[in-house]
Design a protein around this motif. Structure first.
Motif, PDB file in Angstrom:
ATOM      1  N   LEU A 148      21.392  25.431-130.445  1.00  0.00           N
ATOM      2  CA  LEU A 148      20.548  24.315-130.864  1.00  0.00           C
ATOM      3  C   LEU A 148      19.122  24.742-131.181  1.00  0.00           C
ATOM      4  CD1 LEU A 148      21.611  21.415-128.468  1.00  0.00           C
ATOM      5  CD2 LEU A 148      21.562  21.314-130.948  1.00  0.00           C
ATOM      6  N   ARG A 185      21.121  19.092-138.564  1.00  0.00           N
ATOM      7  CA  ARG A 185      20.119  19.012-137.488  1.00  0.00           C
ATOM      8  C   ARG A 185      19.047  17.981-137.789  1.00  0.00           C
ATOM      9  NH1 ARG A 185      18.404  18.796-132.858  1.00  0.00           N
ATOM     10  NH2 ARG A 185      17.433  20.493-131.721  1.00  0.00           N
ATOM     11  N   LEU A 241      25.405  19.479-132.614  1.00  0.00           N
ATOM     12  CA  LEU A 241      23.948  19.599-132.663  1.00  0.00           C
ATOM     13  C   LEU A 241      23.259  18.353-132.126  1.00  0.00           C
ATOM     14  CD1 LEU A 241      23.443  21.271-136.172  1.00  0.00           C
ATOM     15  CD2 LEU A 241      23.461  22.368-133.935  1.00  0.00           C
TER      16      LEU A 241
END
Length: 332
Positions: free
Chosen positions: A148, A233, A257
């Motif tokens: 992440l 993202r 994510l």
């Protein structure tokens, strides 16, 4: 010996090719597993795979095919089933594709010694159509998401909803665009709709290109893997309006994510996301619009990236394929 059919190599990476690549790489780390590389151009794959099926003739060999590029005839054949749509919904494909692929898929399913289903929904559909006598496992797609903290959000400059889909009419992008375009202008100025995906007119039936200069819609076409992760993202939510799916890779990629989901209410998406998504009726433009309105208004359902990465793991998927193949190998 287990022989992995590598006819998918050289193709542009889509869902099936990613599945084959990730599973093959892990299978090859085990003793007694080899890959048989393709020695032909992409437009001659059908003839090549049929010859390959006949050539793997040893009683000790099990052939594993992880995409639709699969021989019809083989003594012991493990076939991955991603979907049945060329049989159940031929209207979604070009006439040429149906004529060449539907008979082959029927023969593959009937002749397989073992079946690998990418979701429980796909397995259920197969049992309804053909019964459940063939040894089988459910081995879903896995997540290949980077950590992440290494993914930088896409710098669009304002919030956006993201849809990742090909030109397949089953992906239902026309209705999504209609739904987004019917939102009040103020909401469209507040949040854009970004469309990502390639086209292939030789595979899919023609569909109306509903994407025009409507305010707020940005069509990016095919993007790299790094760009796609960045888009996931940065999205307010990922929208998947498919009429049907064998799996649903964008769901697990986005959720890995932590990106919220607003998706079609179809069995496979319920199997993947359970109560961790906003659902809509994919055949109802008003229902899709209401789902978009909810996520734009921050009525989102939180997802757990760690749980998604744990459940959809390529190592586990490859092990399930290997275990089934070994059982057939031992059975002789």
């Amino acid at each position: 010996m287990i022989v992995v059919n590598a006819a998918w190599r050289g193709q542009r990476t889509t869902g099936q090719q990613r599945y084959a690549s990730e599973v093959t790489r892990r299978l090859l780390s085990h003793p007694g597993v080899v890959a048989r590389p393709a020695r032909t151009s992409a437009n001659r794959w059908l003839a090549w795979t049929q010859v390959q099926g006949l050539s793997v003739s040893s009683k000790d060999e099990v052939l594993v095919t992880l995409t639709s590029r699969s021989p019809v005839f083989h003594r012991r054949h493990v076939v991955a089933v991603h979907d049945h749509f060329v049989l159940s919904n031929p209207e979604w494909y070009s006439r040429r594709y149906v004529l060449t692929h539907a008979p082959v898929l029927k023969a593959q399913l009937r002749g397989a010694s073992g079946l690998v289903f990418v979701s429980e929904a796909t397995r259920t559909r197969h049992v309804d159509l053909y019964g459940g006598e063939t040894p089988a496992v459910v081995a879903p797609n896995g997540v290949t998401a980077p950590p992440l903290d290494t993914v930088r959000p896409w710098p669009l400059g304002r919030p956006y909803l993201l849809a990742v889909a090909s030109a397949d009419p089953r992906k239902n992008i026309d209705r999504l665009v209609q739904a987004y375009s019917s939102l009040p202008p103020g909401l469209r100025r507040q949040v854009s709709l970004v469309l990502v995906g390639g086209t292939n007119s030789t595979v899919f039936a023609a569909s109306q290109d509903a994407v025009d200069d409507s305010s707020g819609i940005l069509k990016l076409g095919y993007v790299s893997d790094d760009e796609l992760w960045s888009l996931y993202r940065g999205a307010r939510a990922v929208v998947v309006p498919s009429l049907d799916e064998g799996f649903g890779l964008p769901l697990i990629e986005a959720a890995s994510l932590g990106t919220p989901l607003v998706v079609s209410d179809i069995p496979v998406f319920r199997w993947i996301a359970a109560d961790r998504a906003v659902y809509f009726d994919p055949k109802d433009v008003d229902s899709i619009r209401d789902g978009l309105r909810r996520v734009i208004s921050d009525e989102v359902v939180a997802v757990d990236p760690a749980a998604v990465r744990s459940r959809f793991c390529w190592d586990d998927t490859a092990q399930r394929v290997l275990d089934l193949s070994r059982r057939l190998e031992v059975a002789g």
